[in-house]
Scaffold this active site. Structure first.
Site, short mmCIF file in Angstrom:
data_model
loop_
_atom_site.label_atom_id
_atom_site.label_comp_id
_atom_site.label_asym_id
_atom_site.label_seq_id
_atom_site.Cartn_x
_atom_site.Cartn_y
_atom_site.Cartn_z
CG HIS A 111 -2.00 -1.06 1.10
ND1 HIS A 111 -2.75 -1.48 2.17
CD2 HIS A 111 -2.44 -1.79 0.04
CE1 HIS A 111 -3.60 -2.42 1.77
NE2 HIS A 111 -3.43 -2.64 0.49
CB ALA A 225 1.72 -8.47 16.99
C1 BV8 Z 1 -8.23 -2.10 -5.41
C2 BV8 Z 1 -3.06 3.08 2.34
C3 BV8 Z 1 -8.83 -2.21 -7.65
C4 BV8 Z 1 -3.47 4.45 2.67
C5 BV8 Z 1 -4.95 1.54 2.40
C6 BV8 Z 1 -16.21 -4.46 -1.96
C7 BV8 Z 1 -15.79 -5.74 -1.67
C8 BV8 Z 1 -14.45 -6.09 -1.75
C9 BV8 Z 1 -13.49 -5.14 -2.13
C10 BV8 Z 1 -13.93 -3.88 -2.40
C11 BV8 Z 1 -15.27 -3.52 -2.33
N1 BV8 Z 1 -15.37 -2.22 -2.65
C12 BV8 Z 1 -14.13 -1.73 -2.92
C13 BV8 Z 1 -13.27 -2.74 -2.79
C14 BV8 Z 1 -11.85 -2.70 -3.00
C15 BV8 Z 1 -11.18 -2.00 -1.83
C16 BV8 Z 1 -11.54 -2.63 -0.51
O1 BV8 Z 1 -11.04 -3.68 -0.18
N2 BV8 Z 1 -12.42 -1.96 0.24
C17 BV8 Z 1 -12.81 -2.51 1.53
C18 BV8 Z 1 -12.95 -1.35 2.53
C19 BV8 Z 1 -14.14 -3.25 1.35
N3 BV8 Z 1 -9.77 -2.16 -2.06
C20 BV8 Z 1 -9.11 -1.26 -2.81
O2 BV8 Z 1 -9.62 -0.26 -3.27
C21 BV8 Z 1 -7.68 -1.61 -3.15
N4 BV8 Z 1 -7.49 -1.43 -4.55
O3 BV8 Z 1 -9.04 -2.95 -5.15
O4 BV8 Z 1 -7.96 -1.69 -6.66
C22 BV8 Z 1 -8.01 -2.28 -8.83
C23 BV8 Z 1 -7.67 -3.53 -9.29
C24 BV8 Z 1 -6.93 -3.59 -10.43
C25 BV8 Z 1 -6.53 -2.42 -11.05
C26 BV8 Z 1 -6.87 -1.17 -10.53
C27 BV8 Z 1 -7.60 -1.09 -9.41
C28 BV8 Z 1 -6.70 -0.69 -2.45
C29 BV8 Z 1 -6.78 -0.90 -0.97
C30 BV8 Z 1 -5.65 -0.11 -0.30
C31 BV8 Z 1 -6.23 1.09 0.39
N5 BV8 Z 1 -5.17 1.74 1.14
N6 BV8 Z 1 -3.94 2.14 3.04
C32 BV8 Z 1 -3.33 4.72 4.14
O5 BV8 Z 1 -2.80 3.89 4.88
O6 BV8 Z 1 -3.73 5.83 4.53
S1 BV8 Z 1 -5.89 0.43 3.23
C33 BV8 Z 1 -5.69 0.54 4.91
O7 BV8 Z 1 -6.49 -0.55 5.46
C34 BV8 Z 1 -4.28 0.26 5.41
O8 BV8 Z 1 -3.34 -0.03 4.41
C35 BV8 Z 1 -4.48 -0.96 6.27
O9 BV8 Z 1 -3.41 -1.78 6.28
C36 BV8 Z 1 -5.60 -1.61 5.57
C37 BV8 Z 1 -6.25 -2.75 6.26
O10 BV8 Z 1 -6.38 -2.47 7.57
P1 BV8 Z 1 -5.54 -3.38 8.61
O11 BV8 Z 1 -4.09 -3.24 8.31
O12 BV8 Z 1 -6.09 -4.74 8.59
O13 BV8 Z 1 -5.83 -2.59 9.94
P2 BV8 Z 1 -7.16 -2.65 10.78
O14 BV8 Z 1 -7.15 -1.51 11.73
O15 BV8 Z 1 -8.32 -2.83 9.85
O16 BV8 Z 1 -7.03 -4.01 11.62
C38 BV8 Z 1 -6.03 -4.13 12.60
C39 BV8 Z 1 -6.18 -5.53 13.16
O17 BV8 Z 1 -5.13 -5.72 14.10
C40 BV8 Z 1 -7.49 -5.72 13.91
O18 BV8 Z 1 -8.09 -6.93 13.48
C41 BV8 Z 1 -7.08 -5.81 15.38
O19 BV8 Z 1 -7.83 -6.79 16.09
C42 BV8 Z 1 -5.65 -6.26 15.28
N7 BV8 Z 1 -4.79 -5.77 16.35
C43 BV8 Z 1 -4.83 -4.56 16.97
N8 BV8 Z 1 -3.83 -4.47 17.87
C44 BV8 Z 1 -3.15 -5.65 17.81
C45 BV8 Z 1 -3.75 -6.47 16.84
N9 BV8 Z 1 -3.31 -7.71 16.55
C46 BV8 Z 1 -2.23 -8.15 17.23
N10 BV8 Z 1 -1.59 -7.42 18.18
C47 BV8 Z 1 -2.02 -6.18 18.49
N11 BV8 Z 1 -1.37 -5.48 19.45
#
Ligand code: BV8
Length: 239
Positions: A111, A225
């Site tokens: 990302h 983690a």
């Molecule tokens: C794409 C960069 C197409 C910016 C980020 C409907 C269904 C499926 C998919 C889609 C849909 N509608 C749209 C989509 C696609 C979309 C998507 O997936 N949307 C989601 C919301 C449904 N995806 C995209 O748009 C991607 N691109 O599909 O392009 C394409 C294909 C071909 C050609 C052209 C185009 C792009 C996605 C990237 C977006 N950018 N970040 C920024 O950071 O500001 S995403 C952002 O969320 C971060 O990168 C982050 O990494 C990512 C996911 O979040 P997590 O890392 O998982 O973090 P989160 O807080 O969610 O979870 C943390 C976890 O850790 C929790 O579970 C928690 O319990 C746990 N935790 C907490 N503390 C601890 C712990 N575990 C262990 N120890 C701890 N101490």
């Protein structure tokens, strides 16, 4: 044994970087459409630049350091490669640089990276630690006023193509061990990597909570983690 690791915001939480979906998450006060899409950037570039400026400044705070999970992954990679035990690739969704600072070498930041800027005209990428504003001159042509403000954060927004998908898919199909650490399994295509692994691959999810992807894993380890990752990697080192 070929190893593929996927990390998310949860691995950096104990280093002091807020995750996206926890109560005090990064998106707090901002719908992701506002601050992490090309449309949001086109609509309000100052808001988006400032959203990333704040995160970049926070990341550069000396208090923010790799934690035991980042360090354990770097040590495991070194030992794995030194003993020729197979391939190793660490794919991170995070845009912080904590894996790199912990010493990990084979890191694929799918990302993008907060400490990089990209020229919206040439796509050229620059290491970047300062704020980005509409007045930021082009680093290679600072006197050219027409290029002022042409730099954006080198991060992948929603709707944009993540980095390294071909390399990731290849590593997934060849992986014997796949660890997903600290990711909510919500964002694709990252959340779909587990489904690209072969039936023979051992898939382990290390996370505080259950996720929508948990059922795709052979084993789930619930915990922090910084505690669970060193324990798990020591187990594999001894194998
Ligand atoms: C794409 C960069 C197409 C910016 C980020 C409907 C269904 C499926 C998919 C889609 C849909 N509608 C749209 C989509 C696609 C979309 C998507 O997936 N949307 C989601 C919301 C449904 N995806 C995209 O748009 C991607 N691109 O599909 O392009 C394409 C294909 C071909 C050609 C052209 C185009 C792009 C996605 C990237 C977006 N950018 N970040 C920024 O950071 O500001 S995403 C952002 O969320 C971060 O990168 C982050 O990494 C990512 C996911 O979040 P997590 O890392 O998982 O973090 P989160 O807080 O969610 O979870 C943390 C976890 O850790 C929790 O579970 C928690 O319990 C746990 N935790 C907490 N503390 C601890 C712990 N575990 C262990 N120890 C701890 N101490």
């Amino acid at each position: 044994m070929n190893v593929l690791i996927l990390t998310g915001a949860g691995i950096s939480a104990e280093s002091g970087i807020p995750t996206f979906r926890d109560a005090n998450g990064l998106w707090e006060g901002h719908a992701f459409e506002e601050v992490a899409t090309p449309q949001g950037f086109a609509r309000n570039p100052e808001l988006v630049q400032e959203f990333y400026n704040q995160r970049r400044r926070a990341l550069l705070n000396p208090e923010i350091r790799p934690n035991a999970a980042h360090v354990a992954l770097a040590e495991f990679e070194r030992d794995h490669l030194e003993h020729g035990r197979g391939d190793f690739l660490l794919v991170t969704q995070n845009i912080d640089n904590l894996h790199q600072r912990a010493g990990s070498q084979n890191v694929l930041a799918m990302h993008g990276q907060l400490l990089q800027a990209r020229c919206t005209y040439t796509e050229e990428v620059f290491d970047w630690t300062a704020d980005l504003t509409a007045d930021t001159p082009h680093p290679e042509d600072p006197d050219n006023d027409a290029l002022r403000g042409c730099l954006r954060p080198n991060v992948v927004w929603f709707g944009e193509m993540p980095i390294g998908l071909t390399r990731i898919e290849k590593a997934a199909t060849q992986a014997d061990l796949f660890l997903a650490i600290g990711t909510s399994g919500v964002v694709y295509p990252a959340a779909g990597i587990v489904a690209q692994t072969s039936p023979e691959c051992r898939r382990i999810e290390v996370n505080l909570d259950d996720t929508p992807a948990s059922n795709a894993f052979d084993e789930t380890i619930r915990g922090s983690a910084s505690v669970e990752v060193p324990k798990l990697l020591n187990h594999f080192k001894a194998m």
